[in-house]
Design a protein around this motif. Structure first.
Motif: not given
Length: 526
Positions: A152-155, A196-200, A233-240, A245-253
């Motif tokens: 828990l807490g990852h990524p 793992m993947s990064w998105s903008r 802009s200041s509203g831009l964010n990057f998400t990992c 398969p062992g998780l009920l849903q993907d985890r993000t930071c």
């Protein structure tokens, strides 16, 4: 006798049929109540797990038992592990438990870890067997799937500057345009390995990852390099995003909330591009796009910094500057630069304008008997020439000469450059009196000279002046040819001065006035 035997045979057949029916009924009634079923074991990184497999039946004959198989290899009977099984069981982790009110047993495996997953995944099954290892009935096959998921807490999302210093991401993140920053996503690797993947701005697959590896702490990390621009802009964010398969849903930071700072982008405008009058003024205005705001402005005029204290002709207000007090000595192209500075750097913009102010000229009045004196300075040797004849009437016929002087203080003037026309004075003897010695000519005030154009736009002109001197004693004329430099600016309008000029001459270098001509009296030609 025959009837008795027939009855006995009938009874025997009936008994035999009854026994067979009883045996058949007994076999049909042996069913599995609970069979091994597929299991999924989810273990958090660093933790352990366990699983149960059940095998119970409705009934067992005296020579029957419930046996356990792993990958089709029998390893236990009822609650006893076989010592002769080719599959060696770790009895510290595998347990067979007898169930109350049930025929059969339960297989318990604990602890389960990633290290034991290869063995613990099975496949498992159970069967009703005889003491001679004959398999009477087999259960379903169960497969155990073991997942190890990140803690828990990852990524974990991290950001570092060009110097690999970590940047706090809890608040608004201040960045500089043009610098390259590194985003790092960290996670436990998991079993099987996580994705793992990064998105903008949550656009999946919008970024190309830079590196995928495992660090010294056993963490899997994925980095991305980013060079921000002022358009971010200041509203831009990057998400990992980490998937497993062992998780009920993907985890993000997520890392977001940027303040991208940049040097000023400067533009300069002006109210005019040409100055044609002494009263003209030009207002220059700077505009800029900058973050943070501009904290310093600097103006340059012709590549020289303008002091804010110079208020005689430069006037400042905010991001504007006004220039006035032009004169014709500044005619030409001039350049202005505006430099704006903030805490990030300095930006600048340039412009130019043209000064084209006509020179102010006045014509000197022509007055009979007046004398105009031009200061001359000899620059080379003097040549004295004698002529025969009386040239006074011819010289007096010259007119139409207008000498204009430029106003004082004008530095750049369209000065009519003087072409020196040689006034050739042909002297005639008027009487028979013997001439005086040429070494001591009696010079009066009848001098004749013609001055012509030599160059344009100069403050001092070079010319050659031939001056004729008339002697009162013997009427002889002498001429001195002198290379001179005019110290004043003179504009000359030439009349017809070349009329009746004889071509004959005789040159000499004698005379006390050789090279001493410093003034030119021009009353005769005016």
């Amino acid at each position: 006798m025959l009837n008795i035997n027939s009855h006995v045979l009938t009874v025997s057949v009936f008994v035999s049929a009854l026994l067979v029916s009883s045996l058949t009924l007994s076999v049909v009634e042996q069913e599995f109540v609970r069979e091994p079923a597929d299991q999924t074991v989810v273990i958090e990184h660093g933790d352990t797990g366990y699983f149960y497999l059940y095998c119970t039946v409705t009934t067992l004959e005296a020579d029957q038992r419930v046996s356990w198989f792993i990958d089709d290899i029998i390893f236990a009977d009822n609650t006893d592990f076989r010592d002769y099984s080719p599959f060696v069981i770790d009895e510290s982790r595998y347990f067979l438990i007898t169930l109350d009110d049930s025929i059969g047993s339960a297989l318990v495996v604990h602890p389960v870890t990633v290290a034991t997953a290869a063995v613990d995944r099975g496949p498992f099954k159970c069967a009703i067997t005889t003491t001679s290892s004959y398999i009477v009935k087999t259960s379903n096959v169960a497969v155990v799937t073991i997942y190890e998921v990140p803690r828990l807490g990852h990524p974990l999302c991290r950001m570092s500057d060009p110097f690999d210093e970590n940047i706090a991401t809890e608040n608004l993140i201040t960045l500089r345009e043009g610098d390259t920053y590194t985003f790092t996503c960290l996670s436990d690797p998991g079993y099987p390995t996580v994705t793992m993947s990064w998105s903008r701005n949550d656009v999946s697959g919008s970024l190309q990852e830079y590196q995928w590896a495992v660090n010294d702490n056993g963490l899997l990390f994925l980095t991305y390099l980013w060079t921000p621009s002022r358009l971010d802009s200041s509203g831009l964010n990057f998400t990992c995003t980490v998937g497993h398969p062992g998780l009920l849903q993907d985890r993000t930071c997520t890392i977001g909330g940027f303040d991208v700072q940049y040097t000023p982008t400067v533009e300069i405008s002006s109210t005019r591009t040409h100055v044609t009058s002494l009263t003209d003024t030009i207002l220059f205005t700077c505009t800029s796009d900058s973050n943070p705001a501009v904290n310093q402005i600097n103006w340059l005029y012709n590549n020289e910094s303008i002091s804010p204290g110079n208020v005689s002709r430069f006037h400042f207000q905010g991001l504007s500057m006004e220039i006035s007090l032009f004169d014709d000595q500044e005619n030409g192209v001039h350049y202005v630069r505006c430099e704006l500075t903030n805490t990030v750097g300095t930006g600048s913009a340039d412009t130019s304008f043209v000064v084209d102010i006509p020179p102010v000229t006045t014509a000197l009045p022509t007055t009979t008997g007046s004398t105009t004196v031009v200061e001359l300075e000899p620059t080379s040797s003097t040549t004295v020439t004698k002529y025969a004849g009386d040239l006074a009437p011819a010289a007096q016929q010259q007119d139409g000469v207008i000498i204009g002087g430029a106003t004082a203080g004008v530095l750049v003037v369209l000065l009519i450059v003087i072409i020196v026309l040689v006034v050739v004075i042909v002297m005639k003897r008027r009487n028979s009196r013997p001439p005086k010695s040429p070494e001591q000519p009696d010079v009066k005030s009848d001098e004749y000279a013609e001055i012509g154009q030599s160059s344009d736009n100069v403050t001092s002109a070079y010319a050659t002046v031939n001056v004729a001197f008339k002697s009162e004693t013997d009427g002889t004329f002498a001429a001195a040819s002198v290379d001179i430099q005019l110290k004043a600016q003179v504009a000359t309008k030439k009349g017809d001065l070349n009329k009746n000029i004889p071509s004959g001459n005789e040159s000499t270098t004698d005379g006390p006035d050789k090279g001493k001509v410093t003034e030119l009296e021009m009353s005769k030609i005016l």
